[in-house]
Design a protein around this motif. Structure first.
Motif, PDB file in Angstrom:
ATOM      1  N   UNK A 360       0.810  -1.225  -0.007  1.00  0.00           N
ATOM      2  CA  UNK A 360      -0.027  -0.025  -0.133  1.00  0.00           C
ATOM      3  C   UNK A 360       0.749   1.140   0.003  1.00  0.00           C
ATOM      4  N   UNK A 361       2.176   1.040   0.373  1.00  0.00           N
ATOM      5  CA  UNK A 361       3.032   2.254   0.502  1.00  0.00           C
ATOM      6  C   UNK A 361       4.181   2.196  -0.692  1.00  0.00           C
ATOM      7  N   UNK A 362       3.937   1.252  -1.470  1.00  0.00           N
ATOM      8  CA  UNK A 362       5.187   1.037  -2.565  1.00  0.00           C
ATOM      9  C   UNK A 362       6.227   0.581  -2.111  1.00  0.00           C
ATOM     10  N   UNK A 363       6.381   0.258  -0.982  1.00  0.00           N
ATOM     11  CA  UNK A 363       7.442  -0.627  -0.063  1.00  0.00           C
ATOM     12  C   UNK A 363       7.455  -2.120  -0.713  1.00  0.00           C
ATOM     13  N   UNK A 364       7.771  -2.370  -1.976  1.00  0.00           N
ATOM     14  CA  UNK A 364       7.833  -3.581  -2.536  1.00  0.00           C
ATOM     15  C   UNK A 364       8.969  -4.123  -3.102  1.00  0.00           C
ATOM     16  N   UNK A 365       9.739  -3.257  -3.098  1.00  0.00           N
ATOM     17  CA  UNK A 365      11.107  -3.617  -3.888  1.00  0.00           C
ATOM     18  C   UNK A 365      12.154  -4.291  -3.190  1.00  0.00           C
ATOM     19  N   UNK A 366      12.991  -5.013  -3.511  1.00  0.00           N
ATOM     20  CA  UNK A 366      14.259  -5.585  -2.807  1.00  0.00           C
ATOM     21  C   UNK A 366      15.216  -4.548  -2.454  1.00  0.00           C
ATOM     22  N   UNK A 367      15.929  -5.067  -1.526  1.00  0.00           N
ATOM     23  CA  UNK A 367      16.939  -4.090  -1.144  1.00  0.00           C
ATOM     24  C   UNK A 367      18.199  -3.867  -2.140  1.00  0.00           C
ATOM     25  N   UNK A 368      18.702  -2.525  -2.337  1.00  0.00           N
ATOM     26  CA  UNK A 368      19.702  -2.403  -3.304  1.00  0.00           C
ATOM     27  C   UNK A 368      18.924  -2.311  -4.722  1.00  0.00           C
ATOM     28  N   UNK A 369      17.503  -1.801  -4.838  1.00  0.00           N
ATOM     29  CA  UNK A 369      16.953  -1.658  -5.897  1.00  0.00           C
ATOM     30  C   UNK A 369      16.677   0.107  -6.037  1.00  0.00           C
ATOM     31  N   UNK A 370      16.692   0.511  -7.200  1.00  0.00           N
ATOM     32  CA  UNK A 370      16.460   2.021  -7.245  1.00  0.00           C
ATOM     33  C   UNK A 370      15.206   2.367  -6.789  1.00  0.00           C
ATOM     34  N   UNK A 371      14.160   1.751  -6.748  1.00  0.00           N
ATOM     35  CA  UNK A 371      12.966   1.947  -6.222  1.00  0.00           C
ATOM     36  C   UNK A 371      12.683   1.502  -4.905  1.00  0.00           C
ATOM     37  N   UNK A 372      13.817   1.132  -4.256  1.00  0.00           N
ATOM     38  CA  UNK A 372      13.656   0.744  -2.867  1.00  0.00           C
ATOM     39  C   UNK A 372      13.014   1.863  -1.799  1.00  0.00           C
ATOM     40  N   UNK A 373      12.056   1.359  -0.940  1.00  0.00           N
ATOM     41  CA  UNK A 373      11.429   2.220  -0.119  1.00  0.00           C
ATOM     42  C   UNK A 373      11.138   1.329   1.281  1.00  0.00           C
ATOM     43  N   UNK A 374      10.577   1.806   2.313  1.00  0.00           N
ATOM     44  CA  UNK A 374      10.085   1.042   3.362  1.00  0.00           C
ATOM     45  C   UNK A 374       8.705   1.673   3.834  1.00  0.00           C
ATOM     46  N   UNK A 375       7.997   1.005   4.729  1.00  0.00           N
ATOM     47  CA  UNK A 375       7.015   1.726   5.401  1.00  0.00           C
ATOM     48  C   UNK A 375       7.503   2.196   6.757  1.00  0.00           C
ATOM     49  N   UNK A 376       7.479   3.377   6.632  1.00  0.00           N
ATOM     50  CA  UNK A 376       8.270   3.892   7.947  1.00  0.00           C
ATOM     51  C   UNK A 376       7.829   3.695   9.373  1.00  0.00           C
ATOM     52  N   UNK A 377       6.736   3.188   9.360  1.00  0.00           N
ATOM     53  CA  UNK A 377       6.004   2.792  10.742  1.00  0.00           C
ATOM     54  C   UNK A 377       6.825   1.696  11.293  1.00  0.00           C
ATOM     55  N   UNK A 378       7.745   0.855  10.527  1.00  0.00           N
ATOM     56  CA  UNK A 378       8.793   0.043  10.883  1.00  0.00           C
ATOM     57  C   UNK A 378       9.642   0.421  11.955  1.00  0.00           C
TER      58      UNK A 378
END
Length: 403
Positions: A360-378
């Motif tokens: 839902x927050x587009x945090x779907x990309x693996x680490x070291x990927x140019x689109x990497x992001x996280x759910x900041x609630x983590x």
């Protein structure tokens, strides 16, 4: 007294969440590569000094930062670690906090690790009188390089007086709320190898006059796989990967030279030694058999991350308290590597993965990927798990939970 702090840590951290997110987004916009970190450690030190810690050291091991918080009563000393270096990757996200540095981005979550630990440090500093013991906050440079910043900081005394250490990694492959750790081996030894094969080049129409380095290299690639299948018990773990293979640049020329590189991942020291020995034997033997020569350069990288059982149990209990029993798993070891292992070679401790993925927050990309992001609630979850681990360790070191 520490029991009250443990019980109220979730709410105390919730009040810091906006600040943690702001810190993380600032770091995300201004990333710095391994061993080039200047503004990031300066920012960390300035923030820590604002908490009125008992000591803030900079340039630890080169570019690391160490903060010491002394409690209101004597007791053990526990360390908590975060890293803060970025990667040479172009940020392709379209977000307000997109990297402003061309070709550099936080593609592994280290910005969030640092922001999370800063938030926890502020909470604990405000309640230091409740602590029976001390907490060391380690902010490490250059985790992404080999050898990285951990060994430099260890050699510079960052663990002086420390009895145990805990560390966390936000992990986008796991959904936010999920927490993964392991008793014993958790992450692998990481070694790299570089191979150069010298044959005899020539015209592609006259192969009998040549020694084809590509053919030799191809045999080596195939034979290296027998290390896992025929030299190591199927009950043990080893991965041998050839990641690059370079030779020739023409359709009608047999290549004189072939260069390969790759990685070997293991857990046990004896398997690590065996894999290195067999790799060298296979490369030299195959090249000799086929009329070529070969040279092998083998680099020992990060050692395995091996959580000590007692500290892994403390960390798991903290994770259950933070997220609930159903969200916490003993994970299978991964063949990834982490230089947190250098701390564990000196003091007991444990490492944990904190789920940070969320479609839902587009945090779907693996680490070291140019689109990497996280759910900041983590970040809040990570801070709570590390904080509870430290508090539980201190309480055990003073004779159990306090009244």
């Amino acid at each position: 007294m520490s029991e009250w702090l443990s019980s109220n840590l979730k709410e105390l951290l919730r009040a810091e969440e906006d600040q943690m997110i702001a810190w993380r987004r600032h770091l995300h916009q201004y990333p710095e590569l391994s061993f080039q970190e200047e503004k990031t450690p300066a920012m960390i030190a300035e923030i820590l000094n604002g908490f009125e810690l008992d000591e803030v050291r900079t340039q630890v091991g080169g570019r690391g930062v160490r903060g010491l918080l002394c409690g209101g009563a004597p007791g053990p000393t526990v360390a908590l670690r975060a890293d803060f270096d970025a990667l040479p990757i172009q940020d392709q996200k379209e977000v307000s906090y997109k990297s402003q540095v061309p070709g550099v981005m936080h593609a592994c979550g280290h910005d969030a690790h640092t922001a999370s630990l800063l938030g926890l440090a502020r909470v604990l500093a405000r309640h230091r009188h409740l602590l029976s013991g001390n907490i060391v906050f380690i902010f490490q440079h250059a985790e992404e390089e080999n050898p990285g910043g951990a060994i430099q900081m260890v050699e510079d005394g960052v663990l002086e007086g420390v009895d145990a250490i805990f560390g966390a990694h936000l992990w986008s492959p796991a959904p936010v709320g999920k927490i993964l750790t392991a008793p014993g081996p958790m992450m692998a030894n990481v070694d790299d190898f570089y191979i150069e094969i010298k044959g005899r080049g020539g015209h592609a129409a006259l192969p009998e006059q040549t020694v084809d380095s590509i053919v030799v290299g191809s045999h080596i690639v195939a034979t290296l796989q027998t290390i896992a299948s025929r030299n190591v018990s199927p009950l043990e773990s080893v991965v041998v990967t050839v990641g690059s293979f370079r030779a020739g640049d023409s359709t009608n020329v047999i290549a004189d030279t072939c260069k390969m590189s790759g990685t070997v991942r293991t857990f046990l020291p004896e398997i690590r030694d065996l894999a290195e020995h067999r790799l060298k034997e296979i490369v030299i033997g195959t090249a000799t058999m086929m009329g070529a020569t070969a040279a092998v350069h083998y680099d020992h990288g990060y050692p395995a991350v091996i959580n000590t059982l007692h500290e892994a149990s403390i960390l798991r209990d903290a994770a259950v308290a933070a997220a609930g029993e159903e969200q916490v798993e003993w994970m299978k070891p991964t063949m990834g590597g982490e230089d947190f292992s250098y701390y564990l070679q000196r003091v007991p401790g444990a490492f944990v993965f904190i789920g940070a993925g969320n479609p839902e927050k587009n945090a779907i990309y693996p680490h070291h990927h140019p689109l990497f992001d996280i759910d900041e609630s983590a970040m809040k979850i990570s801070a709570e798990v590390l904080g509870l681990s430290a508090l539980n360790y201190l309480m055990q070191g003073t004779g159990g939970e306090e009244a």
